[in-house]
Design an enzyme around this catalytic site. Structure first.
Site, mmCIF file in Angstrom:
data_model
loop_
_atom_site.group_PDB
_atom_site.id
_atom_site.type_symbol
_atom_site.label_atom_id
_atom_site.label_comp_id
_atom_site.label_asym_id
_atom_site.label_seq_id
_atom_site.Cartn_x
_atom_site.Cartn_y
_atom_site.Cartn_z
ATOM 1 N N ASP A 7 0.823 -1.211 0.000
ATOM 2 C CA ASP A 7 0.000 0.000 0.000
ATOM 3 C C ASP A 7 0.856 1.259 0.000
ATOM 4 O OD1 ASP A 7 -2.750 -0.688 -0.194
ATOM 5 O OD2 ASP A 7 -2.567 -1.662 1.750
ATOM 6 N N CYS B 32 6.542 -6.008 6.011
ATOM 7 C CA CYS B 32 5.706 -7.177 5.747
ATOM 8 C C CYS B 32 5.079 -7.131 4.354
ATOM 9 C CB CYS B 32 4.615 -7.324 6.811
ATOM 10 S SG CYS B 32 3.449 -5.962 6.823
HETATM 11 C C1 PEP Z 1 0.866 -3.967 2.541
HETATM 12 O O1 PEP Z 1 0.086 -3.079 2.221
HETATM 13 O O2 PEP Z 1 2.074 -4.002 2.201
HETATM 14 C C2 PEP Z 1 0.404 -5.075 3.375
HETATM 15 C C3 PEP Z 1 1.246 -5.957 3.876
HETATM 16 O O3 PEP Z 1 -0.925 -5.200 3.549
HETATM 17 P P1 PEP Z 1 -1.938 -5.762 2.427
HETATM 18 O O4 PEP Z 1 -1.099 -6.267 1.291
HETATM 19 O O5 PEP Z 1 -2.735 -6.803 3.078
HETATM 20 O O6 PEP Z 1 -2.719 -4.542 2.087
HETATM 21 MG MG MG Z 2 -1.857 -2.945 3.132
#
Ligand code: PEP
Ligand code: MG
Length: 544
Positions: free
Chosen positions: A455, A502
């Protein structure tokens, strides 16, 4: 042979048969007809074929999954023979002079509406079944009978788009790869494929989905993003060799189990796993992940037709914590919204959902639902080492409210004599540019940061992660993104809190050295990437 190119997700090759995932029932046109008897006969013939197909599937399911799960196909057979259902089809043909496809489709809508309106959730679920059998009859009417995928065969799911909630409902044991016409490599379906350790190719274009036929032979190359339909002998041989080499590398990586994630000059970091369900705990342990860096808890909400209760959630969190045997587990509170829609939440239509009501914004708008999840999390915390992570934070005041709700929940639990661990960590996802920029304000309020680069990249570069058209503009190594990451690491460390990544960038080996130099404490990647990243870290020498 026909070749398509998209973006490869998980580095592996799959050989299989195509199963086209159809979201909408086939489009049905109303056609006025003369010969009503002929239309009625067409329905009878299509139903006869449907019963034959269902009998075959039932018998296969009996062997594969047992009587209880196979029973649904018996129910489908009974529904096809149902008098009321057939009477309505006949009446529509008789009274409206319309074609069989249209009559079946209208009957399906009528019955689905009746089932949906019933109070009993078992009966409500029958709406999906009536749509399913009607879809089968309509497919037979339009001559696509032999192409109906057999859900019990190992298949490559080919879809126009696949939302995370649709992906959740698929039987993962039967899927060996995904090919998605639209959607980018940062979409959740793609990430899920990575978590499932199966190859996926996204963004192959609409032409692919228009041309692809159920049952065709297909090879999916997750390394290059190539998809081969009806491959020739030479391609089969070349890709078999590629897969063999990949398996060899996997075997080599197995030797790294039990070893430390330490650079040549002695800097050690954590390499954790990202998961979406309790089932993936085994894969995390099998790949020797040091812990869970991100459990996307929203998948629990998307897999069901109703909100998961406190008890249901408590059981899942407890199982995960126990399963990880004391290794640290970070569970993110539900990040529903944008492409992770949950039907029963009744989201209003949004022009731009990625910037709409999602993540913590929904939690703060529905505090009761949020509190239920927090209660389940705190109660489960006694079974291991837990971190609770809040998604989509963009301001200190939001975080203040969230932490206030956590305190309320803890007080309520204390008052009720319910136990929870006092050492639960709380953390913030740094996934909006705003959070990175004010990370100096957020850091003193929490125990850790987790940088969500998926994001963070989309919002920093103003590129919708769902839109394959803008994928060419997504520079994941963009200086702006790297500066925001570094800023967050520096601010975290100034406050003495730990910080991990992450998002998918955590598995990008070209950036590992840069992240280590920034001081990143943890990388959280799909279970299947843990050992590969350990290998990368162990080859880096920061003293040079
Ligand atoms: C991200 O945005 O990098 C994240 C780990 O969350 P998601 O991919 O679930 O939006
Ligand atoms: Mg995210």
């Amino acid at each position: 042979m026909k070749t398509y190119i998209g973006k490869g997700i998980y580095r592996s090759v799959a050989f299989g048969k195509v199963a086209v995932f159809k979201r909408q029932p086939v489009s049905v046109k109303r056609v006025y007809i003369q010969d009503k008897e002929a239309e009625k006969a067409r329905v009878a013939e299509a139903e006869r074929k449907a019963l034959e197909q269902l009998q075959d599937i039932y018998e296969k399911a009996l062997k594969d999954v047992g009587k209880t799960d196979a029973e649904i196909f018996k129910i489908h057979m009974m529904m096809i023979k149902d008098d009321d259902y057939n009477e309505l089809i006949t009446n529509i043909i008789e009274s409206e002079n319309v074609n069989a496809e249209y009559a079946v489709s209208l009957t399906s809508d009528n019955f689905a509406e009746i089932f949906n309106g019933m109070k009993d959730s078992y009966m409500q679920a029958r709406a999906e079944d009536v749509k399913d059998i009607s879809h089968r009859i309509i497919a037979n009417l339009s001559g696509k009978a032999e192409h109906i995928p057999d859900p019990w065969e190992k298949v490559v799911i080919c879809a126009d788009e696949l939302t995370p909630s649709e992906t959740v409902l698929l039987d993962k044991n039967k899927i060996i790869a995904f090919v998605i016409a639209h959607g980018s490599s940062y979409s959740h379906a793609a990430i899920l494929a990575g978590n499932m350790s199966i190859p996926a190719v996204v963004g192959v274009g609409g032409e692919f989905i228009d041309q692809i036929v159920d049952g065709s032979e297909i090879i999916v190359d997750g390394f290059t993003g190539e998809v081969f339909v009806d491959p020739d002998k030479e391609t089969v041989a070349r890709l078999s060799e590629k897969q063999r080499l990949f398996e060899e590398e996997k075997t080599f990586l197995q030797d790294l189990k039990g070893k430390r994630n330490v650079t040549v000059d002695g800097r050690e970091i954590n390499i954790f796993a990202n998961i979406g369900s309790a089932e993936e705990v085994n894969a995390s342990l099998a790949n020797d992940a040091g812990g869970i860096g991100l459990l996307r808890s929203e998948f629990l909400y998307m897999g069901d037709k109703t909100l998961p209760t406190e008890e249901q959630q408590y059981t899942v969190y407890k199982n995960i914590l126990e399963g990880m045997g004391g290794r640290h587990v970070v569970i993110r509170t539900f990040d529903i919204g944008a492409d992770k829609q949950v039907r029963y939440f009744d989201h209003k239509y949004e022009e731009n959902p990625a910037m709409g009501l999602r993540g913590i914004r929904i939690a703060l708008s529905c505090p009761d639902i949020f509190k239920t999840q927090l209660r389940a999390l705190y109660r489960a915390s006694v079974y291991g080492s837990l971190g609770i992570l809040f998604p989509m934070i963009a301001s200190a005041s939001e975080l203040e409210k969230v932490l206030g709700i956590c305190e309320e929940v803890k007080s309520e639990l204390r008052a009720q004599g319910m136990v929870f661990s006092e050492s639960v960590e709380v953390g913030v996802m740094i996934e909006t540019p705003a959070a990175a920029i004010i990370s100096d304000r957020l850091a003193p309020m929490v125990d850790f940061f987790s940088i969500g680069t998926n994001d963070l990249i989309q919002y920093t570069l103003a590129c919708d992660r769902q839109n394959s058209e803008v994928e060419q503009f997504i520079d994941t190594h963009h200086e702006a993104v790297l500066r925001l990451i570094e800023m967050s690491v520096v601010n975290a460390h100034k406050c003495g809190i730990h910080v991990g990544i992450c998002g998918e960038l955590a598995a990008d080996s070209e950036l590992t050295e840069a992240f280590l130099r920034m001081g990143i404490d943890e990388l959280s990647v799909s279970p299947a990437s843990v050992l590969r990243m350990r290998n990368v870290v162990r080859a880096i020498d920061l003293s040079k």
